[in-house]
Design an enzyme around this catalytic site. Structure first.
Site, PDB file in Angstrom:
ATOM      1  N   SER A 228      24.597  11.053  81.559  1.00 43.74           N
ATOM      2  CA  SER A 228      25.947  10.565  81.323  1.00 43.74           C
ATOM      3  C   SER A 228      26.962  11.683  81.547  1.00 43.74           C
ATOM      4  O   SER A 228      26.976  12.298  82.623  1.00 43.74           O
ATOM      5  CB  SER A 228      26.019   9.951  79.927  1.00 43.74           C
ATOM      6  N   ASP A 454      24.154  -0.141  85.081  1.00 47.71           N
ATOM      7  CA  ASP A 454      24.715   0.761  84.075  1.00 47.71           C
ATOM      8  C   ASP A 454      26.162   0.387  83.775  1.00 47.71           C
ATOM      9  O   ASP A 454      27.002   0.379  84.674  1.00 47.71           O
ATOM     10  CB  ASP A 454      24.650   2.202  84.589  1.00 47.71           C
ATOM     11  N   HIS A 484      22.260   1.959  80.100  1.00 49.76           N
ATOM     12  CA  HIS A 484      22.872   3.248  80.409  1.00 49.76           C
ATOM     13  C   HIS A 484      21.781   4.282  80.624  1.00 49.76           C
ATOM     14  O   HIS A 484      21.147   4.745  79.685  1.00 49.76           O
ATOM     15  CB  HIS A 484      23.780   3.645  79.250  1.00 49.76           C
TER      16      HIS A 484
END
Length: 515
Positions: A228, A454, A484
């Site tokens: 991320s 995602d 995610h």
């Protein structure tokens, strides 16, 4: 990219919830007479997490019974004055489980945020990375401003309860004024309580901390696993230190080419896609979907629920009520991972019956609130890092002009994403740039993994990262899945590719697709 939503890789920690202080600051000791690259870390048993890390118990033993070790590394407060004051950065490690002769070095993780504690995020994930531990010490850390690493502190728990209960999607002038005033109060509290740290929490500062960490850990190259926001940090590191990149993986990739409003709009589209997929999944199961007769019916009922909650909240986690904002946050949190979809279904069923408990627990997890009502400092750190990084400052007039575009992207999330852009208005520190610089000519190959489903870091960001890193650096791998991130999905194809690169240096063929 300060938006309503954090790019978090630790969303699965909420499963345990549903089933069942500031200890480091800016030091006055200068580095004038010491070379920080030569410092020796004192590894000890890990303490219980601080309030800023989220509290709770010390990390459980590793799968093989080994113990986690923690240490504090000194780093300059101001990298432009490396001989000046220092701060302490908290590290955690699990020693390699393999033969010493097979050990490659340390593999450093950043799990995202910005604002998430790496010290508390790594231990719950230890089993997923056991294969990598055969050749690496697994290492993570609280970035500067986060957790035990000179944490940014803004408001107290009571103030944060009120902050997260407010109407984040104003419909009239009075509500707009209330939101703007609340945002200013939060930002003023950050300046009042953390003024010394605010200029020094940019991603470029943390990237320099990473290079110091590499040297202190004794590695010639940085071996890195970024998830991320951690992919943005990794890209910035590669730009600053391309010749020091070892084996690196970027998973759940932030698009480095977008500015704040472009990133927020992409997230609105991403979470709408995830909601569409959730609704389709529910009605496609053999048993009857308990929250709608069709995918559109599922979404229509959610929209009606949110409108009803704006007028009339329902009981949540006593004494708080489930508001429209809290319910939206709870839905968002559940969309981070397909493993949380069953809890979203249960939470919606409850809410339709007037009980907001599950959706509020999901919302609390997203916002860093523990069961005992205490908040970690992830909200404060997220705001501080995002505003220090991002140059644009958006006011209410700009947001209102953009609302039609955001609503077209997502009827459910568009307003919240758009109004989230005001977070850096009147921030005490100027933002560094429109978007991060990640070009890294001369770097070793970096494996860039994108997930087509995602919501928080939409799939197209992986291709943009590959292009921005430069020719011969980024190697794209696609996972056709949900949630995610890709490695955490336990997809064998993805894990084999990542493990093969990190353990054996085998670079997958560019364009590999895993299903």
């Amino acid at each position: 990219m300060p938006t309503l939503l954090r790019l978090r890789a630790a969303a699965l920690t909420v499963t345990a919830v549903l089933l069942s202080a500031v200890l480091a600051g800016c030091g006055d000791d200068g580095a004038e007479d010491q070379d920080l690259t030569q410092q020796e870390l004192s590894w000890k048993d890990c303490p219980t997490p601080s309030d800023a890390q989220g509290g709770g118990a010390a990390p459980s033993p590793l799968p093989d019974g080994g113990e986690w070790q923690c240490a504090t590394m000194k780093a300059p407060l101001d990298w432009d004055d490396p001989k000046g004051d220092t701060i302490g950065l908290e590290l955690i490690r699990a020693r390699s489980s393999g033969d010493e002769g097979a050990r490659i070095g340390s593999l450093i993780f950043n799990f995202g945020g910005p604002g998430g504690s790496g010290v508390t995020s790594l231990p719950p994930s230890a089993e997923a990375y056991e294969t990598l531990r055969t050749r690496y010490d697994l290492v993570s850390f609280d970035p500067r401003g986060v957790g035990r690493s000179a944490p940014v502190i803004c408001q107290n728990d009571q103030q944060l309860d009120a902050y997260f209960q407010q109407d984040a999607t104003p419909d009239d002038a009075a509500e707009r004024t209330e939101l703007l005033d609340s945002t200013k109060e939060f930002n003023d509290a950050c300046e009042q309580n953390s003024k010394k740290m605010l200029p020094h929490v940019r991603t470029t500062d943390t990237a320099r901390d990473l290079d110091l960490m590499r040297q202190v850990l004794g590695d010639d190259k940085l071996h890195y696993f970024g998830i991320s926001y951690g992919t943005e940090l990794g890209g910035v590191y590669a730009h600053l230190f391309p010749k020091k990149v070892g084996r690196a993986v970027f998973d759940a990739v932030v698009d480095p080419t977008k500015n704040g409003d472009q990133g927020s709009l992409a997230q609105a589209k991403g979470f709408q896609l995830a909601l569409d997929n959730f609704a389709e999944d529910c009605v496609s199961k053999t048993e009857e979907c308990p929250i709608g007769d069709s995918a559109q019916d599922v979404k229509d009922r959610i929209a009606t629920l949110l409108k009803d909650l704006e007028r009339r909240p329902v009981p949540g986690v006593f004494p708080r009520e489930l508001t429209q904002t809290a319910a939206t946050d709870g839905i968002v949190q559940a969309l981070y991972s397909q493993e949380l979809w069953e809890y979203l279904t249960q939470g919606l069923q409850q809410a339709y019956d007037g009980d907001g408990t599950i959706l509020m627990l999901l919302s609390d997890s997203k916002n860093g609130r523990s069961e005992n009502g205490e908040y970690d400092n992830s909200t404060a750190a997220h705001r501080a890092i995002g505003c220090a990084d991002a140059k644009p400052r958006y006011d209410a007039a700009y947001v209102e002009r953009k609302l039609p575009e955001f609503r077209a992207a997502s009827a459910l999330f568009g307003d919240a994403m758009a109004w989230g852009m005001i977070g850096c208005t009147d921030w005490a520190v100027a933002g560094a740039a429109d978007h991060p610089e990640v070009s890294a000519p001369g770097s070793a190959p970096i494996l860039v993994v994108g997930n087509t489903g995602d919501p928080a870091t939409p799939y197209e960001g992986a291709r943009k990262m590959v292009d921005a890193l430069g020719k011969g650096v980024g190697v794209e791998l696609t996972y056709r899945g949900q949630g995610h991130g890709a490695y955490s999905s336990k997809n064998k194809c993805v894990q084999d590719a990542v493990n093969g690169y990190l353990l054996d240096g085998k670079v997958p063929r560019a364009g590999t697709i895993c299903t």
